[in-house]
Design an enzyme around this catalytic site. Structure first.
Site, PDB file in Angstrom:
ATOM      1  N   LYS A 177       1.152  -1.151  -0.052  1.00  0.00           N
ATOM      2  CA  LYS A 177      -0.130   0.027   0.214  1.00  0.00           C
ATOM      3  C   LYS A 177       0.445   1.062   0.582  1.00  0.00           C
ATOM      4  O   LYS A 177       1.217   1.782   1.205  1.00  0.00           O
ATOM      5  CB  LYS A 177      -0.873  -0.175   0.870  1.00  0.00           C
ATOM      6  CG  LYS A 177      -1.778   1.767   1.079  1.00  0.00           C
ATOM      7  CD  LYS A 177      -2.086   1.837   2.051  1.00  0.00           C
ATOM      8  CE  LYS A 177      -2.123   2.967   2.872  1.00  0.00           C
ATOM      9  NZ  LYS A 177      -1.913   4.094   1.554  1.00  0.00           N
ATOM     10  N   GLU A 252       8.277   1.142  11.798  1.00  0.00           N
ATOM     11  CA  GLU A 252       9.613   2.296  11.214  1.00  0.00           C
ATOM     12  C   GLU A 252       8.819   4.006  11.823  1.00  0.00           C
ATOM     13  O   GLU A 252       8.282   4.065  10.687  1.00  0.00           O
ATOM     14  CB  GLU A 252      10.326   2.066   9.909  1.00  0.00           C
ATOM     15  CG  GLU A 252      11.063   0.894  10.154  1.00  0.00           C
ATOM     16  CD  GLU A 252      12.343   0.664  10.371  1.00  0.00           C
ATOM     17  OE1 GLU A 252      13.309   1.762  10.731  1.00  0.00           O
ATOM     18  OE2 GLU A 252      12.459  -0.836  10.577  1.00  0.00           O
ATOM     19  N   CYS A 286      13.264  10.823   7.758  1.00  0.00           N
ATOM     20  CA  CYS A 286      12.644  10.375   9.452  1.00  0.00           C
ATOM     21  C   CYS A 286      13.962   9.888   9.948  1.00  0.00           C
ATOM     22  O   CYS A 286      13.437  10.548  11.587  1.00  0.00           O
ATOM     23  CB  CYS A 286      12.256   8.841   9.105  1.00  0.00           C
ATOM     24  SG  CYS A 286      13.436   7.342   8.383  1.00  0.00           S
ATOM     25  N   GLU A 385       8.332  16.236  16.178  1.00  0.00           N
ATOM     26  CA  GLU A 385       9.515  15.732  14.536  1.00  0.00           C
ATOM     27  C   GLU A 385       8.153  17.281  13.643  1.00  0.00           C
ATOM     28  O   GLU A 385       7.493  16.991  14.115  1.00  0.00           O
ATOM     29  CB  GLU A 385       8.737  14.306  14.254  1.00  0.00           C
ATOM     30  CG  GLU A 385       9.408  14.295  12.905  1.00  0.00           C
ATOM     31  CD  GLU A 385       9.070  13.070  12.288  1.00  0.00           C
ATOM     32  OE1 GLU A 385       8.132  12.303  12.797  1.00  0.00           O
ATOM     33  OE2 GLU A 385      10.261  12.205  11.636  1.00  0.00           O
TER      34      GLU A 385
HETATM   35  P1  NAD Z   1       1.735   8.362   7.852  1.00  0.00           P
HETATM   36  O1  NAD Z   1       1.859   7.747   9.483  1.00  0.00           O
HETATM   37  O2  NAD Z   1       0.645   9.950   7.777  1.00  0.00           O
HETATM   38  O3  NAD Z   1       1.437   7.567   6.789  1.00  0.00           O
HETATM   39  C1  NAD Z   1       2.141   6.509   6.636  1.00  0.00           C
HETATM   40  C2  NAD Z   1       1.312   5.475   5.437  1.00  0.00           C
HETATM   41  O4  NAD Z   1       0.317   4.650   6.529  1.00  0.00           O
HETATM   42  C3  NAD Z   1       0.137   6.282   4.657  1.00  0.00           C
HETATM   43  O5  NAD Z   1       0.341   4.980   4.241  1.00  0.00           O
HETATM   44  C4  NAD Z   1      -0.945   6.032   5.172  1.00  0.00           C
HETATM   45  O6  NAD Z   1      -2.233   5.907   4.151  1.00  0.00           O
HETATM   46  C5  NAD Z   1      -1.100   4.814   6.220  1.00  0.00           C
HETATM   47  N1  NAD Z   1      -2.206   4.717   7.287  1.00  0.00           N
HETATM   48  C6  NAD Z   1      -2.943   5.947   7.608  1.00  0.00           C
HETATM   49  N2  NAD Z   1      -3.748   5.802   8.464  1.00  0.00           N
HETATM   50  C7  NAD Z   1      -3.691   4.746   8.691  1.00  0.00           C
HETATM   51  C8  NAD Z   1      -4.530   4.074   9.757  1.00  0.00           C
HETATM   52  N3  NAD Z   1      -5.022   4.042  10.781  1.00  0.00           N
HETATM   53  N4  NAD Z   1      -3.494   2.229   9.362  1.00  0.00           N
HETATM   54  C9  NAD Z   1      -2.821   1.817   8.370  1.00  0.00           C
HETATM   55  N5  NAD Z   1      -1.826   2.446   8.214  1.00  0.00           N
HETATM   56  C10 NAD Z   1      -2.727   4.451   7.298  1.00  0.00           C
HETATM   57  O7  NAD Z   1       3.167   9.287   7.865  1.00  0.00           O
HETATM   58  P2  NAD Z   1       3.290   9.610   6.741  1.00  0.00           P
HETATM   59  O8  NAD Z   1       2.727  10.780   6.994  1.00  0.00           O
HETATM   60  O9  NAD Z   1       3.167   9.032   5.363  1.00  0.00           O
HETATM   61  O10 NAD Z   1       4.909   9.688   6.627  1.00  0.00           O
HETATM   62  C11 NAD Z   1       5.959  10.622   8.079  1.00  0.00           C
HETATM   63  C12 NAD Z   1       5.795   9.683   8.428  1.00  0.00           C
HETATM   64  O11 NAD Z   1       6.792   9.146   8.344  1.00  0.00           O
HETATM   65  C13 NAD Z   1       6.956  10.898  10.024  1.00  0.00           C
HETATM   66  O12 NAD Z   1       6.637  10.804  10.538  1.00  0.00           O
HETATM   67  C14 NAD Z   1       8.620  10.050   9.522  1.00  0.00           C
HETATM   68  O13 NAD Z   1       9.142  10.379  10.277  1.00  0.00           O
HETATM   69  C15 NAD Z   1       8.116   8.594   9.379  1.00  0.00           C
HETATM   70  N6  NAD Z   1       8.946   7.972   8.707  1.00  0.00           N
HETATM   71  C16 NAD Z   1       9.793   7.219   9.423  1.00  0.00           C
HETATM   72  C17 NAD Z   1      10.633   6.090   8.702  1.00  0.00           C
HETATM   73  C18 NAD Z   1      11.657   5.330   8.835  1.00  0.00           C
HETATM   74  O14 NAD Z   1      12.201   4.262   8.547  1.00  0.00           O
HETATM   75  N7  NAD Z   1      11.500   5.490  10.591  1.00  0.00           N
HETATM   76  C19 NAD Z   1      10.583   6.755   6.792  1.00  0.00           C
HETATM   77  C20 NAD Z   1      10.642   7.344   6.682  1.00  0.00           C
HETATM   78  C21 NAD Z   1       9.012   7.726   7.307  1.00  0.00           C
END
Ligand code: NAD
Length: 482
Positions: A177, A252, A286, A385
């Site tokens: 996804k 992650e 991240c 963050e």
């Molecule tokens: P997000 O948590 O909003 O979304 C991530 C994914 O989860 C998307 O595909 C979204 O559609 C899905 N999602 C949203 N609600 C959900 C639910 N209830 N159940 C299952 N899936 C759901 O994050 P974002 O805004 O897309 O990305 C930014 C965040 O990601 C930042 O906090 C960043 O630090 C983190 N990040 C972490 C890493 C790592 O390796 N640690 C890498 C990249 C980004």
């Protein structure tokens, strides 16, 4: 350019059952690029069925057989590199150089896990040393099953590959996804899978929103494991939902990582690493080292040099060769970053440089690279963050103080140390609470080293052999020798 806009299920491009769509936007122009199908729970059921029926054969292949497909996928990525680079810059807003780096790493990662899939064959049935001679015990590794891979928008194809390559190498079948913000990029994997003649159903790609698709994935009874990258807030929901069916999860999540610069450091190098640690990918990392701690002896000189270096960053059209920082990837992130900057102006910190929406000549989600100094410890600017090009800076006097400040965070993804004192490096490596520590250099990521955090930055490790283990179950046999 034609884009892939449908769902990829069981090896076919199909329309979503409910005919819903997501509008995908170019963040540099705010113009629409495409309408992409939005999958819901009904489509998910079909994709899970396809993945389930593909599982027995895929799992029964040897690692060497699966490696053939992974290598074909790597070659297919290389063959369409220009297209993938273009698409990623168009949909995500990162510069062409940043996109090129990502796509090279994608094929590299597929090749790496092809090698590990082959090596897995040699580990199957390996004997365990026992304290008695009348028993023999052997270790077997089996695919976890059908896995749900949920990813964000900041490194779309690379983050997906960090999950997909080890999952397929292990013998799992997958539902991928992508983020609803950047689905065009991962949808390309459908054509890549076809070109590699990946058996139908081994990889299924469903774009969709978190609410209509991500949530149902976390509850689906026929998904055995979830590998999630995204915000800590969503990670908590994923873990809660997975608990209902005791699904495995790896997470992650976010970070607010520190970079520590000591008096003995080379200021020119330090400034380079500070800038790449927070302004690469427009700060949407991240692992961004968004909290800078500088020892008092070099604080004024370092700030002066940092301001000069930030002034050299060129914000603008990510397709332009001289631009070094593109826009933020989406409007919500743009608004979040501008709000964090506005709060920063009123929290008692000093604005060293930046602080405004970027490039006045263009539409788009541009923000200036921004540095605040003397940031109060209890401010959101220091604690939360931001996920954008905003650096929070403080000075410290002693090593002990630096460690205390660095660890005073709910997160623990990475840390960077800049010092020439070897014994200090040793002490800090053990004292800093983080999953990966960069020493006197930029954040160099290798597929061979692990990726993941401690505290609220997540559970589990991606990449390296640990990334493969994440998609394997261990089964032991113990035989009584008469
Ligand atoms: P997000 O948590 O909003 O979304 C991530 C994914 O989860 C998307 O595909 C979204 O559609 C899905 N999602 C949203 N609600 C959900 C639910 N209830 N159940 C299952 N899936 C759901 O994050 P974002 O805004 O897309 O990305 C930014 C965040 O990601 C930042 O906090 C960043 O630090 C983190 N990040 C972490 C890493 C790592 O390796 N640690 C890498 C990249 C980004």
């Amino acid at each position: 350019m034609q884009y892939k806009t449908e769902l990829f299920i069981g090896g076919e491009w199909v329309a979503p059952r409910q005919r819903g769509h997501i509008e995908v936007t170019n963040p540099a122009t705010e113009m629409p690029i495409a309408r992409v199908a939005a999958a819901t729970a009904e489509d998910l059921d079909l994709a899970v069925k396809a993945a389930r029926s593909a599982l027995p054969d895929w799992k029964a292949f040897t690692g060497a057989q699966r490696a053939v497909y992974l290598r074909r996928m790597a070659r297919a990525v290389e063959a369409r590199k220009d297209r993938l680079v273009h698409l990623q810059t168009l949909n995500n807003g990162k510069t062409l150089a940043e996109s090129e780096y990502d796509i090279d790493e994608v094929s590299n990662c597929l090749d790496y896990y092809a090698d590990l899939a082959e090596k897995l064959d040699h580990k199957q049935g390996s004997p365990v040393e026992l304290p008695v001679s009348e028993y023999v015990s052997q270790t077997h590794f089996e695919a976890v099953g059908v896995v749900g891979l949920i990813v964000p928008w900041n490194y779309p194809l690379l983050t997906s590959t960090w999950k997909l390559a080890p999952a397929l190498a292990a013998g799992c079948t997958a539902i991928l996804k992508p983020s609803e913000i950047t689905p065009l990029i991962e949808l390309e994997y459908g054509d890549i899978a076809r070109e590699a003649e990946l058996p139908e159903g081994v990889l299924n790609i469903l774009p969709g929103t978190g609410a209509d698709l991500g949530g149902p994935m976390t509850h689906h009874p026929d998904i055995d494991k979830l590998s999630f990258t995204g915000s800590t807030a969503t990670g908590i929901k994923v873990m809660q939902a997975a608990a209902q069916s005791i699904k495995g999860v790896s997470l992650e999540l976010g970070g607010k990582s520190p970079i520590l610069v000591f008096d003995d450091a080379d200021i020119t190098d330090a400034v380079d690493w500070i800038c790449s640690g927070i302004f690469l990918n427009t700060g949407q990392m991240c692992s961004a080292t968004s909290r800078l701690l500088v020892q008092e002896g070099i604080y004024p000189q370092l700030l002066e040099r940092l301001k000069e270096a930030v002034g050299q960053i060129k914000v603008g059209d990510p397709f332009a060769p001289d631009v070094t920082m593109g826009p933020l990837t989406c409007r919500p992130q743009y608004e979040k970053v501008l709000a964090a900057i506005e709060n920063g102006r009123h929290c008692g910190a000093r604005l060293l440089t930046g602080g405004s929406a970027g490039n006045a000549e263009m539409k788009g989600f541009f923000v200036e690279p921004t540095v605040f100094t003397d940031v109060p410890l209890d401010s959101d600017l220091w604690q939360e963050e931001i996920f954008g090009p905003v650096l929070a800076v403080r000075s410290f006097s002693t090593e002990a103080e630096a460690v205390e400040l660095a660890n005073d965070s709910p997160y623990g993804l990475v840390a960077t140390i800049v010092t020439n004192d070897e014994t200090r490096i040793e002490r800090l490596t053990s004292a800093l609470e983080a999953g990966h520590i960069f020493i006197n250099g930029p954040q160099a990521l290798f597929v061979q080293t692990s990726w993941g955090g401690v505290k609220k930055s997540g559970i589990g490790r991606e990449l390296g052999p640990w990334g493969l283990e994440d998609f394997l179950e261990i089964k032991h046999t113990t035989r009584f020798l008469k």
